[in-house]
Write a protein that holds these residues in place. Structure first.
Motif, PDB file in Angstrom:
ATOM      1  N   SER A 152       0.851  -1.177   0.000  1.00  8.97           N
ATOM      2  CA  SER A 152       0.000   0.000   0.000  1.00  8.97           C
ATOM      3  C   SER A 152       0.887   1.228   0.000  1.00  8.97           C
ATOM      4  O   SER A 152       1.697   1.423   0.894  1.00  8.97           O
ATOM      5  N   ASP A 153       0.752   2.031  -1.017  1.00  4.06           N
ATOM      6  CA  ASP A 153       1.555   3.254  -1.119  1.00  4.06           C
ATOM      7  C   ASP A 153       0.642   4.448  -0.926  1.00  4.06           C
ATOM      8  O   ASP A 153      -0.433   4.530  -1.524  1.00  4.06           O
ATOM      9  N   TYR A 154       1.092   5.314  -0.121  1.00  3.08           N
ATOM     10  CA  TYR A 154       0.296   6.488   0.174  1.00  3.08           C
ATOM     11  C   TYR A 154       0.787   7.654  -0.660  1.00  3.08           C
ATOM     12  O   TYR A 154       1.981   7.944  -0.667  1.00  3.08           O
ATOM     13  N   THR A 187       9.853  -0.880  -4.276  1.00  6.13           N
ATOM     14  CA  THR A 187      10.200  -0.146  -3.060  1.00  6.13           C
ATOM     15  C   THR A 187       9.211   0.957  -2.742  1.00  6.13           C
ATOM     16  O   THR A 187       9.134   1.398  -1.603  1.00  6.13           O
ATOM     17  N   GLY A 188       8.471   1.362  -3.717  1.00  8.60           N
ATOM     18  CA  GLY A 188       7.549   2.456  -3.475  1.00  8.60           C
ATOM     19  C   GLY A 188       8.198   3.819  -3.596  1.00  8.60           C
ATOM     20  O   GLY A 188       7.584   4.832  -3.292  1.00  8.60           O
ATOM     21  N   GLU A 189       9.429   3.843  -4.043  1.00  5.84           N
ATOM     22  CA  GLU A 189      10.094   5.133  -4.174  1.00  5.84           C
ATOM     23  C   GLU A 189       9.610   5.851  -5.422  1.00  5.84           C
ATOM     24  O   GLU A 189       9.228   5.227  -6.409  1.00  5.84           O
TER      25      GLU A 189
ATOM     26  N   ASN B 586      -0.397   2.282   8.962  1.00  2.32           N
ATOM     27  CA  ASN B 586       0.017   3.085  10.110  1.00  2.32           C
ATOM     28  C   ASN B 586      -0.155   4.570   9.849  1.00  2.32           C
ATOM     29  O   ASN B 586      -0.747   4.973   8.860  1.00  2.32           O
ATOM     30  N   ILE B 588      -1.026   8.170   9.367  1.00  2.27           N
ATOM     31  CA  ILE B 588      -1.137   8.925   8.133  1.00  2.27           C
ATOM     32  C   ILE B 588      -0.261  10.171   8.201  1.00  2.27           C
ATOM     33  O   ILE B 588       0.278  10.620   7.197  1.00  2.27           O
ATOM     34  N   LYS B 591       3.056  10.096   6.945  1.00  2.00           N
ATOM     35  CA  LYS B 591       3.040   9.858   5.511  1.00  2.00           C
ATOM     36  C   LYS B 591       2.758  11.133   4.758  1.00  2.00           C
ATOM     37  O   LYS B 591       3.346  11.403   3.724  1.00  2.00           O
ATOM     38  N   GLU B 592       1.839  11.873   5.330  1.00  2.00           N
ATOM     39  CA  GLU B 592       1.509  13.134   4.705  1.00  2.00           C
ATOM     40  C   GLU B 592       2.751  14.009   4.596  1.00  2.00           C
ATOM     41  O   GLU B 592       3.042  14.591   3.551  1.00  2.00           O
ATOM     42  N   VAL B 595       4.993  12.702   2.012  1.00  2.00           N
ATOM     43  CA  VAL B 595       4.575  13.039   0.669  1.00  2.00           C
ATOM     44  C   VAL B 595       4.934  14.479   0.361  1.00  2.00           C
ATOM     45  O   VAL B 595       5.383  14.813  -0.729  1.00  2.00           O
ATOM     46  N   LYS B 598       8.263  14.740  -0.540  1.00  2.00           N
ATOM     47  CA  LYS B 598       8.512  13.881  -1.695  1.00  2.00           C
ATOM     48  C   LYS B 598       9.468  12.758  -1.365  1.00  2.00           C
ATOM     49  O   LYS B 598      10.345  12.403  -2.144  1.00  2.00           O
ATOM     50  N   PHE B 600       9.075   9.524  -1.117  1.00  2.00           N
ATOM     51  CA  PHE B 600       8.346   8.278  -1.277  1.00  2.00           C
ATOM     52  C   PHE B 600       9.275   7.121  -1.012  1.00  2.00           C
ATOM     53  O   PHE B 600      10.494   7.248  -1.072  1.00  2.00           O
ATOM     54  N   GLY B 601       8.691   6.031  -0.754  1.00  2.00           N
ATOM     55  CA  GLY B 601       9.529   4.872  -0.473  1.00  2.00           C
ATOM     56  C   GLY B 601       9.067   4.216   0.796  1.00  2.00           C
ATOM     57  O   GLY B 601       7.884   3.920   0.952  1.00  2.00           O
ATOM     58  N   THR B 604       6.183   5.841   2.871  1.00  2.00           N
ATOM     59  CA  THR B 604       4.801   5.835   2.425  1.00  2.00           C
ATOM     60  C   THR B 604       4.305   4.426   2.135  1.00  2.00           C
ATOM     61  O   THR B 604       3.178   4.266   1.685  1.00  2.00           O
ATOM     62  N   ARG B 605       5.139   3.487   2.354  1.00  2.00           N
ATOM     63  CA  ARG B 605       4.746   2.144   1.940  1.00  2.00           C
ATOM     64  C   ARG B 605       4.374   1.295   3.136  1.00  2.00           C
ATOM     65  O   ARG B 605       5.034   1.310   4.166  1.00  2.00           O
ATOM     66  N   ASP B 606       3.320   0.555   2.984  1.00  3.19           N
ATOM     67  CA  ASP B 606       2.945  -0.453   3.965  1.00  3.19           C
ATOM     68  C   ASP B 606       2.902  -1.794   3.264  1.00  3.19           C
ATOM     69  O   ASP B 606       2.432  -1.889   2.134  1.00  3.19           O
TER      70      ASP B 606
END
Lengths: 279, 894
Positions: A152-154, A187-189, B586, B588, B591-592, B595, B598, B600-601, B604-606
């Protein structure tokens, strides 16, 4: 599909076109509300469509009859997709679930319901062993059947469209009020970011070109934006129409782009207008 | 003769006397045997035929038929009755004779095995013994005894329940030295071999010191063997003991009458062990020494006299078992024991104490108070939650709302969290049930103060205006709304209102509102007065004040109640589910931020374990990653489910304050039985309250009429406006309600307004600055109903627009209209007929109209009171009832 294109319209029909000649080949009636998404099987023998009447329909291309209708979604079906062998239809709905329907058996209920999303599922894509679902809750969920895992990527804002790259390594994510993002699948990067288009409210499509060279995205200002995938620079802006570009599709092998806006479907061939068909 | 008669009296006669012989009668010849027949109870000859007993009577009078002949019993289809087809047992084929005393299945009362004593099955016992002897390994049946759960008779069971243990005697406990009975299984095994006296003699080897106060069960008494002598053997003869003979213990027990006790126990325990090495041989008294037997000393061993006691001694006290013939060892041991109480190996360096150490000093328990009751009962714990409950109750009492709650059983008055608190559960983290929970003690105090002060203030304010109408209105009902408001004001105290701007269109008013909220927060007493516009009329101030309250209340309700019930999907995980995924996505927030940066990786990943359906794998041509798991989807864990209704019971009033009236009408046709009576109660209360408000308003209006003309017609106008559509009750009310609940209307619309056109109309209204012109247009029913009113009303509106005073702020006046409209709209049906004509007429007619209206109002008030009484009786169907009532009212009035 390559040779044909399918459109779903608010006139509750599904229409099959020859995009090169602009001829209507067939229309499929049977949905109760507007058709929101449609997809064709690998062998062009079947179509599936998701409609605002909460059903997913499986059509036989030749006879024009609805072979199956899958009821079970609690809301509009936003997105439908066949798997590679057209044995399963994966549909994403506004009821925040992704359902996998079996085309082979006569089971009325879905094979599996993926209800992890917290909000409506706007976009579904299927690869050979993965189901990619973009949800309005700002997450892109990738169900890996082979590994038995859910990634799951946010991304922060409601996801409007997701798609795999052709090499299957990356995922392109379009979300509201934010640039397109190219995420690494494993990796979601974030690998790339493409901005410039306008996407504030509508569900807009994004595509990747036939060789993953370009990233395309529909915009609300009536244009299709094409970016260079690697550099992330805007390569082209195609003025398609006045309103928002509602749908976008790229030819799987040739550099042909299909864009739908305001009741018309336009085919663009490597920058030159090839023709358009009235919807 | 006399003597003979006397004799006869003395004699006991048995049997039946022969009939006296009559004279001249010949003696009857006895019936010969071959002519004697046996007849059964029915007079049938009994012959030997039949299946079971050779039953005497088979069939019907010795035929094969039945009483009915061959007619079968009526045919019953077994299709329906298949289930209750009875299984026929052998009894079904038996005659009743078979079941009688002499039949094969006699039915008479017998002791069941449970109650039967063991001695009855002597035959069985014998067989068992015999089997034990005959068996290849002697004594194997002993294991049957050990292992097999020998059936315990009821008597034994009862005794056990009374505290009896096996081996003990029966009777009251005795204070004496124990006679320890060894429930030795081995004894049982060899019971047949050992003479009972010996087994007893082996006991009491170690008599220990026993405390004085210990009682002992009486000694088990060996029952006297009362077996009659049936054989012709000599007295005391014992046949060859097969065990001894076979096991090769040659009559030892018989000869050594008083062997060492230790030796004897050895014998007892180790009999088998001894015999192991020995050859089997037949030895015994009767047979003499076998050829294979080596030692023959026992045979001719004589019992010398020296082995007997020859001197009479005094018996051991309390020891009846051993008389003067008690073994020597026993006696000597006794004596020894009296001297030394501790037998055992004394460790080096230690010596036996000459005198016993003084016992530990014991302290008597404290004296109990006289009125002490040795039962613990739980006092209701005055914890924070219950205190809140009390406080709330007190508040509600003052507002007259209490009856709705107190009528409920007290058990249900508690909500889950309170119950949990009493049970000592940890408090769940979630949306708090009540704002009061958060209030500190000081705040609560302040709240009360504020309330009190405002009450007084209100009273003072109201008093001069009260007089005309006070005969119709009870005083409590009058200031109820203000208390109510105050109550809410207190609740609002810590509800932040930063993002809530109900009066955004009127910045000045918004500012006032904010200061109002702020001052409430600070708990100032005269908050209302000084934050209001000083150059407004008193009446306007009152209106605005109420408005503020209402707005704040709505904000409060929307803030706590609705937000606790409806979660925003993006930020909240649905916590009301029973089963939630084990792995939650987990936080937010980071994560916000990730984001935003920037990044990512990983941030932001579960990654979760996810189990695809097997069929799905098959269809996708993918091997199942978890071939042996039955889970599908994310692995789930059970979690506490807390119901939404927990929140409702507490904070319900907030939602339905103004909603309820509307809802009542809306839902009365859809849901007949309201789930939560409290909701409806509140609605009733609210109506009540509004009545009083209306009273107040009308008063103020009449006053204003006298003072200044312009605002009065305006209100009048809106009243007529509202009155023109009484039949379309629900829509009208909807509209009113919507206008009134402007602050949080979106929420309410989303929740309660069901039909789409209502929504659209309301949204239209909202978009408009002035609700008035849109009223007829937005309300399709209204428009349909009366075209003329439309035009007329618009005319009047034009008037109004011109007549509005420039100094007066427009919005407040407009704001107050909905309330008035709500008040009068649906409930004054006569306005339907009279209002239409009145509308076109000039202002002076309106005075009359108003009177008319007031009359109606009083009538209504009375009805409300009546209903209130009824409510107390049956508060379950109250909402429904109420709705019906109002409808009836309107219909009857019109």
């Amino acid at each position: 599909d390559g040779n044909y294109c399918v459109t779903g319209g608010s006139d509750k029909t599904l229409k099959l076109w020859n995009p090169y000649k602009g001829t209507l080949l067939r229309s499929y009636l049977g949905h109760g509300y507007e058709v929101l998404d449609a997809a064709g099987s690998f062998d062009n023998s079947q179509l599936c469509s998701g409609s605002a009447d909460k059903t997913v329909a499986l059509w036989d291309v030749a006879t024009g009859q609805a072979v199956r209708k899958f009821r079970g979604h609690a809301g509009k079906v936003n997105s439908v997709q066949f798997n590679e062998e057209a044995t399963v239809i994966v549909s994403g709905s506004i009821d925040s679930s992704v359902r996998c329907w079996d085309c082979r058996s006569r089971r009325p209920e879905p094979v599996q319901v993926l209800d992890e999303a917290k909000d409506g599922v706007s976009s579904v894509k299927v690869s050979d062993h993965e189901i990619l679902a973009g949800s309005v809750d700002g997450r892109v969920r990738r169900y890996d059947l082979r590994a038995g895992e859910l990634y799951s990527d946010y991304v922060g804002s409601p996801v409007t469209c997701v798609c795999f790259t052709k090499d299957g390594q990356c995922v392109l994510v379009a979300s509201l009020a934010s640039p397109l993002r190219l995420l690494d699948k494993d990796t979601g990067e974030m690998l790339g970011e493409y901005c410039g288009h306008r996407s504030s409210a509508c569900r807009l499509d994004c595509v990747l070109s036939e060789r993953d060279a370009h990233v395309g995205c529909a915009s609300e200002d009536g244009a299709v934006y094409l970016w260079d995938l690697v550099e992330g620079s805007l390569a082209l802006r195609l003025p398609v129409g006045q309103g928002a570009v509602q749908a976008l599709a790229f030819h799987p092998t040739r550099p042909v782009l299909l864009a739908a806006t305001g009741g018309t479907l336009q085919l663009w061939d490597t920058g030159d207008t090839a023709g358009d068909t009235g919807g | 003769m006399a003597a003979s008669s006397d004799e006869e009296e003395d004699l006991v006669s048995y049997g039946r006397a022969l009939p006296a012989l009559h004279e001249g009668e010949r003696l009857k010849k006895p019936v010969p045997l071959q002519e004697q027949t046996v007849k059964d109870a029915k007079g049938r000859y009994q012959r030997f035929h039949g299946a079971f007993t050779g039953g005497f009577s088979a069939g019907y009078f010795n035929t094969v038929g039945t009483k009915e002949g061959w007619t079968p019993s009526s045919f019953i289809s077994s299709r329906q009755k298949r289930a209750d087809k009875t299984v026929l047992g052998p009894e079904d084929f038996m005659d009743e004779e078979d079941l009688s005393e002499f039949g094969i299945a006699p039915k008479d009362i017998t002791t069941t095995e449970d109650f039967a004593s063991k001695s009855k099955d002597r035959i069985k016992e014998k067989a068992r013994q015999l089997a034990g002897v005959v068996a290849a390994i002697p004594g194997t049946t002993a294991f049957d005894d050990l292992i097999g759960p020998s059936k315990i008779t009821i008597g034994v069971e009862l005794l056990r329940k009374m505290g009896w243990k096996e081996g003990q005697g029966i009777g009251p406990r005795i204070k004496r030295k124990p006679r320890r009975q060894k429930p030795d299984p081995q004894v049982k095994v060899y019971g047949c071999a050992l003479p009972p006296g010996l087994s007893e003699g082996s006991e009491d080897e170690e008599d220990e010191y026993q405390p004085e106060n210990v009682t002992f069960a009486p000694k088990d008494v060996m029952p006297v063997d009362l077996t009659p002598k049936e054989n012709v053997h000599g007295l005391g003869y014992k046949g060859l003991d097969p065990t001894q003979a076979l096991c090769g213990v040659p009559g030892r027990e018989h000869l050594n009458l008083f062997p060492d006790s230790s030796e004897k126990t050895d014998d007892l325990l180790g009999d088998l062990r001894h015999t192991k090495g020995r050859k089997l041989g037949i030895t015994g008294q009767a047979f003499g020494v076998g050829a294979l037997e080596e030692e023959d000393d026992d045979i001719y061993a004589t019992e010398t006299l020296s082995k007997y006691d020859t001197i009479l001694k005094d018996e051991e006290p309390g020891d009846g078992l051993y008389g003067w013939t008690a073994p020597k060892q026993y006696k000597s041991k006794k004596r020894f024991e009296s001297e030394v109480k501790y037998i055992g190996k004394i460790l080096d360096g230690f010596s036996l104490a000459s005198k016993a150490s003084t016992p530990n000093k014991t302290y008597p328990p404290p004296d109990l108070p006289r009125n002490y009751r040795p039962v613990h009962y739980f006092r209701p714990v005055l914890a924070a939650g219950s205190e809140n409950c009390h406080l709330r109750k007190a508040l509600e009492e003052s507002t007259g709302k209490l009856e709705s709650d107190t009528t409920q059983p007290s058990r249900h008055a508690l909500n889950a969290s309170q119950r949990g608190e009493r049970l000592g559960e940890t408090v769940l983290k979630g949306p708090a049930p009540s704002v009061l929970e958060y209030l500190s003690e000081k705040d609560r105090e302040r709240l009360k103060e504020v309330r009190k002060a405002s009450e007084q203030q209100m009273k003072v304010k109201m008093l001069p205006q009260q007089s005309p109408s006070s005969r119709f209105q009870p005083a409590s009902a009058k200031d109820a709304p203000h208390k109510w408001q105050m109550f809410w004001a207190g609740q609002l105290a810590n509800a932040g209102s930063s993002d809530f701007k109900p009066f955004a269109k009127n910045p000045e008013k918004q500012k006032r509102y904010e200061s109002f909220v702020q001052s409430i927060k600070q708990g100032q007493k005269d908050t209302l007065e000084h934050c209001l516009d000083p150059n407004m009329t008193e009446w306007e101030r009152g209106r605005e004040q109420e408005e503020f309250f209402r707005a704040a209340m709505f904000y409060k309700s929307s803030n706590s109640v609705l937000s606790s019930r409806f979660t925003r999907a993006k930020y909240e995980d649905d916590i009301d589910k029973v089963e939630v995924p084990r792995d939650q996505e987990n936080d937010i927030d980071d994560k916000e931020s990730a984001v935003k940066m920037k990044m990512f990786g990983k941030l932001t990943r579960d990654k979760f374990e996810w189990h695809p359906e097997k069929l799905l794998c098959k269809r996708f041509n993918v091997p199942d990653p978890y071939p042996d798991s039955s889970i599908v989807g994310l692995p789930k864990v059970k979690r506490d489910k807390y119901s939404v209704f927990n929140f409702l019971t507490l904070t319900e009033p907030t939602t339905s304050v103004t909603q309820a009236t509307n809802e009542g009408n809306q839902q009365s046709n859809t849901c007949d039985k309201p789930k939560k009576p409290s909701r409806w109660d509140v609605s009733d209360k609210e109506k009540e309250k509004k009545d009083s408000i209306s009273e107040f308003i009308s008063l103020a209006r009449s006053k204003a009429d006298a003072q200044q003309q312009p605002p009065a017609p305006k209100t009048e106008e809106c009243i007529t406006e509202a009155n023109e559509t009484p039949p379309s009750e629900t829509t009208n009310e909807d509209k009113d309600q919507e206008e009134e609940s402007r602050p949080s209307m979106d929420l309410f619309k989303a929740i309660f307004v069901s039909s789409s056109d209502e929504k659209s109309s309301s949204s239209e209204e909202e978009s408009d600055e002035e609700p008035e012109p849109t009223v007829p247009a937005a309300n399709p029913e209204t428009a349909k109903q009366a075209d003329i009113p439309d035009s007329s009303s618009s005319n009047v509106q034009a008037n109004v627009a011109t007549t509005t005073e420039p100094s007066l702020p427009l919005l407040p006046v407009l704001k107050k209209e909905p309330d008035v409209g709500e008040e009068f709209g649906p409930r004054l049906p006569p306005a339907f007929c009279s209002g239409r004509s009145c509308r076109l007429s000039v202002l002076n007619r309106k005075e009359k109209h108003k009177k008319n209206r007031e009359k109606h109002r009083t009538k209504r008030d009375h009805k409300h009171k009546k209903e209130k009484k009824k409510k107390q009786k049956k508060h379950k169907t109250k909402g429904k009832h109420k709705n019906k009532k109002t409808e009836k009212d309107s219909s009857s009035d019109s």
